[in-house]
Design a protein around this motif. Structure first.
Motif: not given
Length: 697
Positions: A654-664, A666-672, A686-692
């Motif tokens: 659940l924790n991982a998917l809550s981060i994935l939902v946040d990434l959805f 995040d426009k920069e993620f899809f640019n990446c 993904i690691i940098k996003f989690e750290a932030n």
């Protein structure tokens, strides 16, 4: 007894043991203020006095009984208004529309000086202005409220809801009603209960008082302001979204019609006002999926869509779909009308839900996004928090088998289905040695047939009818400090050893001997959290970077059609023993039968099926298609990004998917994703996003 002393008396009467630090946190007071108030309380107490021993207080049953008697004795004495209450009193005076309101009227009613009234009036004007309401003064008419009628009513409703839900202060409203000769609360309560039974309308127990007070004030305003015409904004909203003739056929409209006939001022209610009250009742009462109403298919369709979307986004597999559907329907029907008619809502548990159930909250926030298109505005956080509590019921949906030697716990929760589900799950985790009966409202406590040993209640109970059963008062959603206090209270009530619950202050004092503590309260909270959690809760959920193994990624994957895309994107899950070939086959077979249910938003697919079909490990494969492919969802095609999930249970990921939902979002993620040449680039993002996110939390 002033309000702050009264609040301390109430707190002490509900607990067997409290440290001064806990009292400081709960009452937002200094230690000096606490000692002063304890001295005041002791002056009022007969018999045993309250003693502070080693920075803590043990409250015996004798002291508790004396404190409860003190509350009863002071119920009829003078009530001291706080600054906020004085401002609300002035607003309500203007709202109900006394014939003429001068400065002297405020002074006489509030029993304070002219300078105090002017200061409060100045603060109230600021608050009103921020809510698009003006306070006007005219020599002939005195003080009055001006602005959009809906805004004026909304502010009154929000203040009433806030006062009742957050401060549990009905005494203030009873005082106002009594001093201004408005309808008696108890009479209105009897009328409303009788009519709601007659018309089969059900309210959450905590919402009944809210409804009654607002109705009393609103009725007084309509009676005293016969020239008021309800805002054309509301009428236009209703005409656009509702067939008025259909609305008149509802049981809620009949309820309103019956209700106003019980009052002398009933004739003052125009047809528009009746429709306004009907909309309001629709936004307060509990939905019933068994009723064949004109809106049942609309509500059922929304519930289906939400359950479906939540299942895909969270990776949760429902165990009892019908039961979850019923519970969500009960809550979604009033939510639908609140959103449709822009009716106010206050969720006193919102901040706690966001803090204590943040992962689930973020997934639910993403789940409700398609609803925004229906209502053409964002879903308020208060509503999202309520829905989070209801989806929390999914995690409480487990088989509980009673062992004969177990103690039995009764949960009394008057805050609605979602709160009950969250609390039920919380208490099961905290006390695995106690068998818990299903939660019920306080009005049903005397009708329960099962025997029980201890009561957990969110609302104050009349203990005289409970055969001396021990009562532990709890919050519907608890933070770490409150969980710790509840565990300690239960151990004291049941006279069991709680040697496994260390004294936090002693630990902190021990640490101080060997070093400096920069953040003492932070350390205390962390220690409380650690010692309050059971072993299952101590296991941290997986991070997304742990699930999204770079070996499972496909960069610029070529595929001929949707089936080829699914097979190729899922193959690495098979190659690295995250799933069996049957797991991929089941996704394809399910798609052929049910359509591309996992295409959750534009260009994104999140395919997965139940673990029983071949999930071996928790993982997430990420594939970026070289050429976007049509999957068969006309609104969201073509798909370019595939996130292939394998899960083993409902919670670990659940924790991982809550981060994935946040990434959805995040426009920069899809640019990446689109520009990445290797899977390592995606993994590093993904690691940098989690750290932030961790640094901001």
């Amino acid at each position: 007894m002033d309000n702050k002393v009264h609040a301390l008396v109430s707190l002490l009467s509900k607990n067997s043991f409290l440290t001064l630090k806990e009292i400081e946190t709960e009452t937002q007071s200094t230690r000096r203020q606490i000692y002063y108030r304890i001295e005041k309380i002791n002056q009022e107490l007969s018999g045993t006095k309250i003693e502070v021993i080693k920075s803590s207080i043990t409250i015996t049953e004798d002291i508790k009984n004396n404190l409860k008697n003190l509350i009863v004795e002071n119920a009829e004495t003078d009530y001291f208004l706080s600054s906020k209450e004085r401002q609300l009193y002035m607003y309500l005076l203007m709202f109900i529309g006394a014939p003429y309101l001068s400065l002297n009227h405020f002074i006489d009613n509030l029993k304070v000086s002219k300078s105090t009234v002017l200061n409060e009036l100045k603060e109230l004007e600021k608050i009103c202005n921020s809510n698009l309401i003006e306070i006007k003064y005219d020599r002939n008419k005195g003080y009055s409220l001006e602005g959009n009628e809906i805004d004026i009513r909304r502010f009154m409703m929000l203040e009433v809801i806030n006062m009742l839900s957050k401060e549990n202060n009905d005494k203030f409203f009873d005082l106002f009603i009594n001093e201004n000769n408005l309808d008696i609360f108890q009479y209105s309560k009897l009328v409303i209960q009788e009519l709601s039974n007659l018309r089969h309308i059900e309210f959450v127990e905590d919402r009944i008082a809210e409804f009654i007070y607002i109705f009393i004030f609103l009725k007084a305003r309509i009676a005293n302001h016969k020239e008021i015409d309800i805002s054309t904004d509301f009428v236009s909203i209703m005409q656009e979204s509702t067939n008025v003739e259909i609305m008149k056929k509802t049981k809620e409209y009949s309820f309103v019609d019956d209700l106003i006939k019980n009052y002398k001022q009933g004739f003052c209610f125009s047809e528009k006002e009746k429709l306004y009250l009907t909309a309001w009742i629709l936004g307060l009462s509990i939905g019933n999926p068994e009723e064949d109403t004109d809106d049942c298919l609309t509500i059922a369709n929304i519930v289906d869509r939400m359950m479906y979307r939540f299942e895909i986004l969270s990776g949760v597999q429902y165990k009892n779909t019908e039961d979850i559907f019923r519970k969500l329907y009960c809550h979604l029907r009033p939510t639908y009308y609140r959103l449709l008619y822009h009716l106010p809502i206050v969720n006193p548990l919102k901040d706690k839900v966001k803090e204590e159930h943040n992962k689930l909250y973020r997934i639910v926030l993403e789940t409700v996004k398609p609803l925004e298109a229906i209502f053409t505005h964002e879903i308020p956080e208060d509503e999202v928090a309520y829905l989070t509590m209801h989806f929390g019921a999914i995690y409480a949906n487990r088989e509980i088998v009673k062992i004969n030697s177990q103690k039995v716990g009764l949960i009394v929760c008057s805050n609605g289905l979602g709160s009950s589900a969250i609390l039920y799950s919380e208490l099961i985790n905290l006390f695995p040695e106690i068998h818990f009966l299903k939660p019920l409202e306080s009005t049903n406590i005397n009708h329960i047939e099962e025997d029980y040993d201890i009561i957990f209640s969110t609302t104050y109970l009349d203990e005289s009818s409970l055969q001396d059963k021990p009562i532990v008062y709890v919050r519907p959603v608890m933070n770490m400090q409150e969980r710790y206090q509840v565990v300690r209270e239960v151990c004291m009530k049941l006279k069991t050893s709680f040697s496994n619950i260390p004294d936090i202050e002693k630990i902190i004092n021990l640490v101080k001997k060997y070093g400096t503590i920069e953040n003492e309260s932070g350390l205390a909270n962390d220690l409380i959290g650690y010692f309050s959690l059971n072993e299952q809760e101590k296991k941290e959920g997986l991070m997304l970077s742990q699930m999204a193994d770079p070996r499972l990624m496909n960069i610029q994957l070529e595929a001929s059609d949707w089936e080829d895309a699914i097979r190729k994107s899922g193959q690495k899950l098979v190659d690295y023993d995250y799933a069996t070939p049957n797991y991929i086959d089941e996704v394809i077979n399910s798609t052929k039968i049910n359509g591309p249910y996992y295409v959750i938003t534009t260009n994104i697919a999140l395919p997965h099926v139940k673990p029983m079909f071949g999930a071996l490990k928790i993982g997430l494969g990420i594939s970026i298609l070289k050429t976007p492919i049509v999957f068969g969802n006309a609104d969201l095609d073509p798909v370019k990004y595939i996130f292939f999930l394998t899960a083993l249970d409902n919670e670990t990921h659940l924790n991982a998917l809550s981060i994935l939902v946040d990434l959805f979002n995040d426009k920069e993620f899809f640019n990446c994703l689109s520009s990445a040449k290797t899977s390592i680039e995606v993994s590093e993002y993904i690691i940098k996003f989690e750290a932030n996110k961790l640094s901001k939390s």
